[in-house]
Structure formats: C-alpha cells, structure tokens
Design an enzyme around this catalytic site. Structure first.
Site, PDB file in Angstrom:
ATOM      1  N   ASP A   1       0.792  -1.236   0.000  1.00 59.84           N
ATOM      2  CA  ASP A   1       0.000   0.000   0.000  1.00 59.84           C
ATOM      3  C   ASP A   1       0.825   1.287   0.000  1.00 59.84           C
ATOM      4  O   ASP A   1       0.252   2.375   0.077  1.00 59.84           O
ATOM      5  CB  ASP A   1      -0.989   0.010   1.168  1.00 59.84           C
ATOM      6  CG  ASP A   1      -0.298  -0.030   2.529  1.00 59.84           C
ATOM      7  OD1 ASP A   1       0.942   0.054   2.588  1.00 59.84           O
ATOM      8  OD2 ASP A   1      -1.013  -0.150   3.536  1.00 59.84           O
TER       9      ASP A   1
ATOM     10  N   CYS B   1     -26.985  -1.931   7.532  1.00 63.97           N
ATOM     11  CA  CYS B   1     -26.112  -1.732   8.694  1.00 63.97           C
ATOM     12  C   CYS B   1     -25.328  -0.432   8.549  1.00 63.97           C
ATOM     13  O   CYS B   1     -24.831  -0.105   7.476  1.00 63.97           O
ATOM     14  CB  CYS B   1     -25.148  -2.906   8.826  1.00 63.97           C
ATOM     15  SG  CYS B   1     -23.954  -2.733  10.184  1.00 63.97           S
TER      16      CYS B   1
ATOM     17  N   CYS C   1     -14.129   1.912  13.518  1.00 68.17           N
ATOM     18  CA  CYS C   1     -15.036   1.531  12.434  1.00 68.17           C
ATOM     19  C   CYS C   1     -14.801   0.096  11.978  1.00 68.17           C
ATOM     20  O   CYS C   1     -15.737  -0.590  11.541  1.00 68.17           O
ATOM     21  CB  CYS C   1     -14.934   2.502  11.260  1.00 68.17           C
ATOM     22  SG  CYS C   1     -13.335   2.550  10.422  1.00 68.17           S
TER      23      CYS C   1
END
Length: 374
Positions: A136, A193, A246
């Site tokens: 990444d 959700c 999260c």
C-alpha cells in the site's frame, strides 16, 4: 480415469495460499473502473487533507494501466492480522495508549513484500510474463482491485470487508502482463447496517462509502503534521496511533480468526503501553522502542504530541508529572500539546500565564496554535 485438470489461475492462487496468504483472487487490470473518478472527486473536495502525495500521484492512481500500461491481470492477496481481543475494550484504559491493531506487531510492509516477491517469481515462471509487486505504499488502488478479485467489498467505512476475514487483513498485489481469467467480483453485503458510521468518534463519514480524512483519527494521529484541531482532541481519547473503531464495529468480524502469522502478533509492550512512559521518550528512545514497527513512520514529535493529548483526556492527576518536562521540549508541537493537556487536567493550576510562558519561550506561536480549553 484422470482428475479435472488444474487451471493456471487455480495454480497461482494455490501458490499464494502456500506462501502464507489467507486469500487470493484474480482481477482484470486493463479495463475501465469507477474507482479513479471517485478518488479524483475525493481529492477535488480536499478530503485528503495534507496528504499531498495523493495529488501528486493522482493520474497514476486512476487505474493500474495508468501506472503500468502493460498490466493485464492482478493477482490480489490478503493476509489476516486479526486481534485476539476486541480493540474497543482498551479505549476504557485511559492511562494507557491505544495503538491501532495493525501497528502493534512487526511492520507488515516488509513481511508482505517479501512474500509477494516469492509469489511474483512463481507467476513469472508459470506464465513467462512480466510481473510487478505492490503493497500500500505504491500508487495503486488495491481495495477496488481486491473487490474486483472477489476478496471482499468496500464497506460503508470505505475499507475492505470479507465474509471470511472480517475487517482485519492486509492486501498485496502482483500485476502481470499475462492475460488471466478473472474471478467474480464480491457484491456488497453491508445492507442497512451503519455500525461503522455511527461509532466514529469524529463523524469522519459525510455519507456511507465516503470518508473525510481530515476528520479521521487515523489521519490526525499519523499524517497530520500540526497541532490536533481543537474540535477533535477530546474525541481522540487515548488513541495515540491510528483508530480501529469503524473496523471493530463491523458485524462481519464474528467470522474472523486471530492472526496466524507470528510476525503480526502484537508485541506485549505495545498492547497497553503506559502514557507516562511514552511521554518520556526522546528521539533515540522512540526509535529504539518502535524499531521495526509502523509507528516509527510518524516520527517522535507527532507521536509524543498524540501522547500528550491522550494524557489530557485521561482525567488522571497522576499523569500531570509526566507532562511537566514536555513544557521544555525542543519541539514546539510537543510543548503546545503539553500546555493544552495540563490546562485540561488541572485548569486552576496550569491555565495561567506561568505554563504558557514557559512553553512558548522558544516559539511565541505555541499557545496561539494550540489554544486552551476543551
């Protein structure tokens, strides 16, 4: 009778699993996709904050072929780093620092890149084609590629979610000039959700599937160079490097397993490190403690800035003593954070002129930039 012939694609994915990856899939790398346009909009809105490298490499990030025109296929792999506990539990331990799960072990970049190079060698040998490997740090949008390869889907928090691995996995990519049959993309399973959106302490999601990095605690504690904006300081709590809220809130984590790769296990001293000990780190000690850790990339001054904010949020009078030496720290960033934290812990004693004057002897902008109060 002979068995069903094993395809080249299945052989490549099996090689990835043999090398220690937990999942592997194939995607086309040479077709149009919407991710480039979404990234351009993200940057145009300024939601990337101070991450100027995203602007500088925007064109190259728009598609795999924008970076390497010969790319035809992507072999995308995942490696599980699942924790052995719920990381939300450590948010209540206010005198300790909360480091994001991925950064508690060895730097994953080194581990994954080494395995990717081995995998790329097998791809090259079996296909006779050119290969390139990416983690990444490269200008490649690996999450959209991973969704196209069937490894998971980008959830409402914009991170990848897997039905098998939950939220806790790293990605790596081998691009190749070989033409390979792609796997089916993974559909979105978020449904109605919104657990990841509702748990965010700084409301960093303007809408589902959108992130404003400028409000994200991971961005603020790692990428942001200046004082933590006043409106986010209390919300940081004891998060001193990254934020897992999260990810941890996602219901799909009930299917996730703990990491099996020993290098990714959390170092004992980074699970719940004492804030007072971290506040005492000078540059040499910081480099020693976080040698081989992703935390080192933030640099000592930003890290101790975060530690000072966490101490200010701790409510612990005991930790006041650990802030006093920081008033004379060589870094104005650290001095300012210490003034704010002291004023928050004991406003009657430290909100006056003495602490402010002492911290601003080297830089008259310290107090102005940090301000005082909650």
């Amino acid at each position: 009778m002979t068995g069903t012939p094993v395809s080249l694609e299945d052989t490549l994915k099996a090689a990835a699993l043999r090398l220690g990856f937990d999942a592997a899939g194939l995607a086309r790398a040479d077709e149009a996709w919407e991710a480039g346009a979404r990234l351009a909009e993200f940057v145009a809105q300024g939601r990337h904050g101070e991450m100027r490298w995203m602007e500088d490499t925007l064109a190259r990030r728009s598609a795999p072929t924008a970076m390497w025109p010969e790319a035809r296929a992507a072999l995308v792999v995942a490696m599980n780093y699942g924790p052995d506990h719920n990381p939300l539990d450590t948010l209540a331990e206010r005198e300790t620092g909360n480091i994001s799960v991925y950064a508690r072990g060895r730097d994953y970049h080194d581990l994954i890149k080494s395995r990717l190079k081995q995998l790329a060698g097998e791809v090259a040998q079996l296909t006779g084609a050119e290969v390139k490997v990416f983690v990444d740090t490269a200008p490649l949008m690996e999450k959209p590629l991973a969704q196209k390869a069937g490894l998971g889907w980008q959830g409402k928090h914009t991170n990848l979610v897997s039905r098998e691995l939950g939220s806790w996995f790293f990605l790596g990519v081998v691009l190749t000039s070989a033409s390979l049959a792609p796997d089916a993309p993974e559909p979105d399973h978020c449904g109605s959700c919104r657990a990841c959106l509702d748990i965010c302490p700084t409301n960093a999601f303007p809408a589902p599937y959108q992130l404003d990095a400028r409000r994200c605690i991971s961005y603020l504690t790692i990428e942001h160079a200046g004082p933590i904006p006043r409106e986010f300081r209390a919300a940081m709590g004891n998060r001193i490097y990254g934020c897992d809220d999260c990810l941890a809130a996602c219901p799909w984590n009930k299917f996730a397993a703990s990491a099996s790769e020993a290098a990714l296990f959390a170092r004992a001293e980074l699970k719940t490190p004492g804030l007072d000990e971290l506040a005492a780190l000078d540059d040499a000690a910081f480099r020693e403690v976080f040698s081989g850790s992703p935390v080192k990339r933030s640099g000592r001054d930003r890290f101790v800035r975060n530690v000072a904010v966490a101490i200010g949020n701790s409510g612990s009078a005991r930790l006041t003593a650990s802030l006093l030496p920081l008033l004379d720290d060589p870094s104005a960033l650290v001095r300012g954070a210490a003034v704010w934290a002291l004023a928050r812990l004991d406003p009657a004693r430290f909100a006056g002129e003495k602490a402010q004057r002492r911290a601003s002897e080297h830089d008259s902008t310290v107090i102005e930039e940090w301000d005082l109060g909650a």
